[in-house]
Design a protein around this motif. Structure first.
Motif: not given
Length: 120
Positions: A45-54, A79-81, A84-93, A112-115
């Motif tokens: 599971l990689d929380l920085a990758d929504l496909e992995s979460v799904r 800063f990194s994305r 899925d194009g989200f800022e990495s810490s926001t997506d992971t956290e 989660c396309s809306e953030g």
């Protein structure tokens, strides 16, 4: 370790959701050496990758989840994305852990396309 009935000694089935197969395997081996006979399962599971979460949610075969210990996080990183194009810490956290309204057993992950979901 986890406490009471949720400890491997109490008969819990422990699913380790890990980004790194090697480190996850090491954690499983460590757990089994500390608790002989522990029932463990390693899932990627990689929380920085929504496909992995799904994929993790869709592959959940258990009838319930009694306890979730979320030990993933990033802090103080450049800063990194994500893929899925989200800022990495926001997506992971915030976003990936909340993509499913009912937890990993849901068959319809939240869009989660809306953030990330708002707190609360």
């Amino acid at each position: 370790m986890l406490g009471g009935e949720h400890e491997p000694e109490g008969g819990a089935h422990v699913v380790l959701a890990c980004r790194s197969h090697e480190r996850g395997r090491e954690a499983v081996e460590r757990l089994r050496s500390e608790v002989p006979g522990a029932r463990t399962e390693l899932r990627m599971l990689d929380l920085a990758d929504l496909e992995s979460v799904r994929g993790f949610a869709e592959g959940w075969i258990h009838d319930r989840l009694d306890l979730l210990v979320n030990n993933a996080g990033v802090a103080m990183v450049p800063f990194s994305r994500t893929a899925d194009g989200f800022e990495s810490s926001t997506d992971t956290e915030r976003c990936s852990p909340t993509c499913s309204p009912s937890g990993p057993t849901s068959t319809s992950p939240r869009n989660c396309s809306e953030g990330p979901m708002p707190p609360g």
